[in-house]
Scaffold this motif. Structure first.
Motif, PDB file in Angstrom:
ATOM      1  N   PRO A   1      19.136  23.934  45.731  1.00  0.00           N
ATOM      2  CA  PRO A   1      19.381  23.985  44.281  1.00  0.00           C
ATOM      3  C   PRO A   1      18.519  22.999  43.483  1.00  0.00           C
ATOM      4  CG  PRO A   1      21.462  23.897  45.475  1.00  0.00           C
ATOM      5  CD  PRO A   1      20.366  23.657  46.479  1.00  0.00           C
ATOM      6  N   PHE A   2      18.104  21.897  44.099  1.00  0.00           N
ATOM      7  CA  PHE A   2      17.217  20.947  43.422  1.00  0.00           C
ATOM      8  C   PHE A   2      15.908  21.636  43.036  1.00  0.00           C
ATOM      9  CE2 PHE A   2      13.664  17.937  43.713  1.00  0.00           C
ATOM     10  CZ  PHE A   2      14.005  17.062  42.693  1.00  0.00           C
ATOM     11  N   PHE A   3      15.357  22.413  43.952  1.00  0.00           N
ATOM     12  CA  PHE A   3      14.081  23.073  43.691  1.00  0.00           C
ATOM     13  C   PHE A   3      14.228  24.208  42.678  1.00  0.00           C
ATOM     14  CE2 PHE A   3      13.561  20.808  47.647  1.00  0.00           C
ATOM     15  CZ  PHE A   3      12.460  20.042  47.315  1.00  0.00           C
ATOM     16  N   ALA A   4      15.383  24.854  42.675  1.00  0.00           N
ATOM     17  CA  ALA A   4      15.640  25.864  41.646  1.00  0.00           C
ATOM     18  C   ALA A   4      15.678  25.199  40.265  1.00  0.00           C
ATOM     19  CB  ALA A   4      16.953  26.585  41.941  1.00  0.00           C
ATOM     20  N   LEU A   5      16.316  24.041  40.181  1.00  0.00           N
ATOM     21  CA  LEU A   5      16.383  23.303  38.922  1.00  0.00           C
ATOM     22  C   LEU A   5      14.992  22.845  38.487  1.00  0.00           C
ATOM     23  CD1 LEU A   5      18.124  22.108  36.669  1.00  0.00           C
ATOM     24  CD2 LEU A   5      18.495  20.105  38.133  1.00  0.00           C
ATOM     25  N   LEU A   6      14.190  22.387  39.434  1.00  0.00           N
ATOM     26  CA  LEU A   6      12.809  21.998  39.122  1.00  0.00           C
ATOM     27  C   LEU A   6      12.064  23.156  38.457  1.00  0.00           C
ATOM     28  CD1 LEU A   6      11.196  20.062  42.125  1.00  0.00           C
ATOM     29  CD2 LEU A   6      11.490  19.249  39.792  1.00  0.00           C
ATOM     30  N   ARG A   7      12.161  24.341  39.050  1.00  0.00           N
ATOM     31  CA  ARG A   7      11.470  25.517  38.501  1.00  0.00           C
ATOM     32  C   ARG A   7      11.988  25.849  37.097  1.00  0.00           C
ATOM     33  NH1 ARG A   7      11.973  27.090  43.781  1.00  0.00           N
ATOM     34  NH2 ARG A   7      13.756  28.410  43.329  1.00  0.00           N
TER      35      ARG A   7
ATOM     36  N   TYR B   1       5.838  23.519  42.728  1.00  0.00           N
ATOM     37  CA  TYR B   1       5.662  22.654  43.889  1.00  0.00           C
ATOM     38  C   TYR B   1       5.036  23.431  45.025  1.00  0.00           C
ATOM     39  CZ  TYR B   1       9.958  24.896  45.482  1.00  0.00           C
ATOM     40  OH  TYR B   1      10.895  25.820  45.847  1.00  0.00           O
ATOM     41  N   GLN B   2       4.399  22.686  45.904  1.00  0.00           N
ATOM     42  CA  GLN B   2       3.896  23.218  47.160  1.00  0.00           C
ATOM     43  C   GLN B   2       4.558  22.422  48.271  1.00  0.00           C
ATOM     44  OE1 GLN B   2      -0.380  22.628  46.349  1.00  0.00           O
ATOM     45  NE2 GLN B   2      -0.574  24.818  46.702  1.00  0.00           N
ATOM     46  N   LYS B   3       4.853  23.112  49.347  1.00  0.00           N
ATOM     47  CA  LYS B   3       5.512  22.470  50.485  1.00  0.00           C
ATOM     48  C   LYS B   3       4.521  22.366  51.643  1.00  0.00           C
ATOM     49  CE  LYS B   3       9.191  23.423  53.812  1.00  0.00           C
ATOM     50  NZ  LYS B   3      10.283  24.356  54.136  1.00  0.00           N
ATOM     51  N   VAL B   4       4.478  21.180  52.240  1.00  0.00           N
ATOM     52  CA  VAL B   4       3.667  20.916  53.416  1.00  0.00           C
ATOM     53  C   VAL B   4       4.629  20.374  54.478  1.00  0.00           C
ATOM     54  CG1 VAL B   4       1.769  19.527  54.337  1.00  0.00           C
ATOM     55  CG2 VAL B   4       1.710  20.287  51.962  1.00  0.00           C
ATOM     56  N   VAL B   5       4.447  20.752  55.724  1.00  0.00           N
ATOM     57  CA  VAL B   5       5.307  20.237  56.792  1.00  0.00           C
ATOM     58  C   VAL B   5       4.546  19.169  57.573  1.00  0.00           C
ATOM     59  CG1 VAL B   5       6.586  20.795  58.892  1.00  0.00           C
ATOM     60  CG2 VAL B   5       6.637  22.359  56.935  1.00  0.00           C
ATOM     61  N   GLU B   6       5.183  18.020  57.706  1.00  0.00           N
ATOM     62  CA  GLU B   6       4.598  16.882  58.423  1.00  0.00           C
ATOM     63  C   GLU B   6       5.474  16.598  59.645  1.00  0.00           C
ATOM     64  OE1 GLU B   6       1.822  13.954  59.084  1.00  0.00           O
ATOM     65  OE2 GLU B   6       1.766  15.209  57.303  1.00  0.00           O
TER      66      GLU B   6
ATOM     67  N   VAL C   1       4.948  18.648  47.002  1.00  0.00           N
ATOM     68  CA  VAL C   1       4.010  18.128  46.014  1.00  0.00           C
ATOM     69  C   VAL C   1       4.345  18.835  44.707  1.00  0.00           C
ATOM     70  CG1 VAL C   1       1.591  17.801  45.395  1.00  0.00           C
ATOM     71  CG2 VAL C   1       2.278  17.811  47.820  1.00  0.00           C
ATOM     72  N   ILE C   2       4.861  18.060  43.755  1.00  0.00           N
ATOM     73  CA  ILE C   2       5.454  18.605  42.535  1.00  0.00           C
ATOM     74  C   ILE C   2       4.577  18.278  41.339  1.00  0.00           C
ATOM     75  CG2 ILE C   2       7.497  18.501  41.044  1.00  0.00           C
ATOM     76  CD1 ILE C   2       8.996  17.407  43.638  1.00  0.00           C
ATOM     77  N   LYS C   3       4.365  19.271  40.481  1.00  0.00           N
ATOM     78  CA  LYS C   3       3.639  19.039  39.229  1.00  0.00           C
ATOM     79  C   LYS C   3       4.295  19.852  38.133  1.00  0.00           C
ATOM     80  CE  LYS C   3       0.137  22.623  39.651  1.00  0.00           C
ATOM     81  NZ  LYS C   3      -1.280  22.933  39.469  1.00  0.00           N
ATOM     82  N   HIS C   4       4.015  19.467  36.902  1.00  0.00           N
ATOM     83  CA  HIS C   4       4.531  20.249  35.785  1.00  0.00           C
ATOM     84  C   HIS C   4       3.687  21.494  35.638  1.00  0.00           C
ATOM     85  CE1 HIS C   4       6.044  21.354  31.839  1.00  0.00           C
ATOM     86  NE2 HIS C   4       7.116  20.692  32.215  1.00  0.00           N
ATOM     87  N   HIS C   5       4.330  22.631  35.419  1.00  0.00           N
ATOM     88  CA  HIS C   5       3.656  23.930  35.374  1.00  0.00           C
ATOM     89  C   HIS C   5       2.512  23.966  34.356  1.00  0.00           C
ATOM     90  CE1 HIS C   5       3.007  28.195  35.561  1.00  0.00           C
ATOM     91  NE2 HIS C   5       3.206  28.289  34.265  1.00  0.00           N
ATOM     92  N   SER C   6       2.682  23.312  33.215  1.00  0.00           N
ATOM     93  CA  SER C   6       1.674  23.370  32.158  1.00  0.00           C
ATOM     94  C   SER C   6       0.526  22.394  32.409  1.00  0.00           C
ATOM     95  CB  SER C   6       2.322  23.037  30.817  1.00  0.00           C
ATOM     96  OG  SER C   6       2.786  21.704  30.839  1.00  0.00           O
ATOM     97  N   ASP C   7       0.560  21.735  33.535  1.00  0.00           N
ATOM     98  CA  ASP C   7      -0.361  20.633  33.778  1.00  0.00           C
ATOM     99  C   ASP C   7      -1.214  20.879  34.996  1.00  0.00           C
ATOM    100  OD1 ASP C   7      -1.560  18.217  33.835  1.00  0.00           O
ATOM    101  OD2 ASP C   7       0.278  17.048  34.008  1.00  0.00           O
ATOM    102  N   GLY C   8      -2.424  21.351  34.813  1.00  0.00           N
ATOM    103  CA  GLY C   8      -3.278  21.666  35.942  1.00  0.00           C
ATOM    104  C   GLY C   8      -4.223  20.563  36.339  1.00  0.00           C
TER     105      GLY C   8
END
Length: 175
Positions: free
Chosen positions: A133-139, A145-150, A164-171
Motif C-alpha cells: 500500500p505504501f507504493f500505491a500511495l506513492l503513485r 519508482y523502479q525496483k532493483v533486487v540486491e 529508486v523513487i522520483k517525482h513523476h513530473s521530474d525527469g
C-alpha cells in the motif's frame, strides 16, 4: 532492536556505494539506526543528515560515523509526522521503514516536501507484503519508482528490494 544491523541497510549501502554518485550532494537518511547509510555516503563525499525517532539510535550512528572518520555528518531527532527540516535533499535514504501503515502517509508527505527537484529517494525493504500500500500511495501522490533486487548474505541469504523513487513530473537526474 536499535543496535542491530539489518540486511536492508547492508543491501542499500552496497547499492549506493556501487551505483549512485552522491559526492557533493545533500543527503537525508530516515530512520538511520546504526548509521550505515550515512557513513557510506559521507565517505563518498555526500553532505549527510542522519535522522531517527530514537535518541539512542542517533548515539549509535554518531559513534559509528566518528569511528569511520566521518566528522561532518550531522544528526537530528526527527518525527516523520512533524519533520522540522529546513531544506530539500538531493537524495533521501531509508531502509526497513515501510512496515507500519500509520507511517505511510507521513513518509510520502516528507518526500513531497523535502525531495529536491531532480532528486531521488532510495528505500530498501526485505520484501514485506504489507509495504504494497505504501507504493500505491506513492503513485497516487505523483511518484514513480523502479525496483532493483540486491542479494545480501547476512545471517542467511536475503533478497533486498531497492526502490529508486522520483517525482513523476521530474525527469532530471541528480548527477
Amino acid at each position: 532492536n536499535l543496535a542491530e544491523l539489518w540486511p536492508s541497510a547492508i543491501g542499500l549501502a552496497r547499492y549506493l556505494d556501487r551505483d549512485v554518485p552522491l559526492r557533493g550532494k545533500q543527503v537525508l537518511e530516515l530512520g538511520c539506526g546504526l548509521g550505515l547509510l550515512g557513513v557510506v555516503t559521507a565517505r563518498d563525499g555526500a553532505r549527510v543528515l542522519c535522522t531517527d525517532y530514537e535518541a539512542d539510535a542517533l548515539a549509535f550512528a554518531r559513534y559509528n560515523a566518528l569511528q569511520n572518520g566521518c566528522r561532518d555528518v550531522r544528526f537530528r531527532l526527527v518525527d516523520w509526522r512533524y519533520p522540522a527540516l529546513k531544506r530539500r535533499y538531493d537524495a533521501i535514504l531509508a531502509s526497513d521503514v515501510i512496515y507500519e501503515a500509520r507511517n505511510f502517509g507521513p513518509l510520502v508527505a516528507l518526500l513531497q516536501r523535502f525531495l529536491a527537484r531532480g532528486g531521488r529517494a532510495f528505500f530498501a525493504d526485505p520484501g514485506r507484503s504489507n509495504a504494497v500500500p505504501f507504493f500505491a500511495l506513492l503513485r497516487q501522490r505523483g511518484f514513480t519508482y523502479q525496483k532493483v533486487v540486491e542479494p545480501v548474505e547476512w545471517e542467511g541469504r536475503h533478497e533486498i528490494a531497492i526502490y529508486v523513487i522520483k517525482h513523476h513530473s521530474d525527469g532530471r537526474p541528480i548527477s
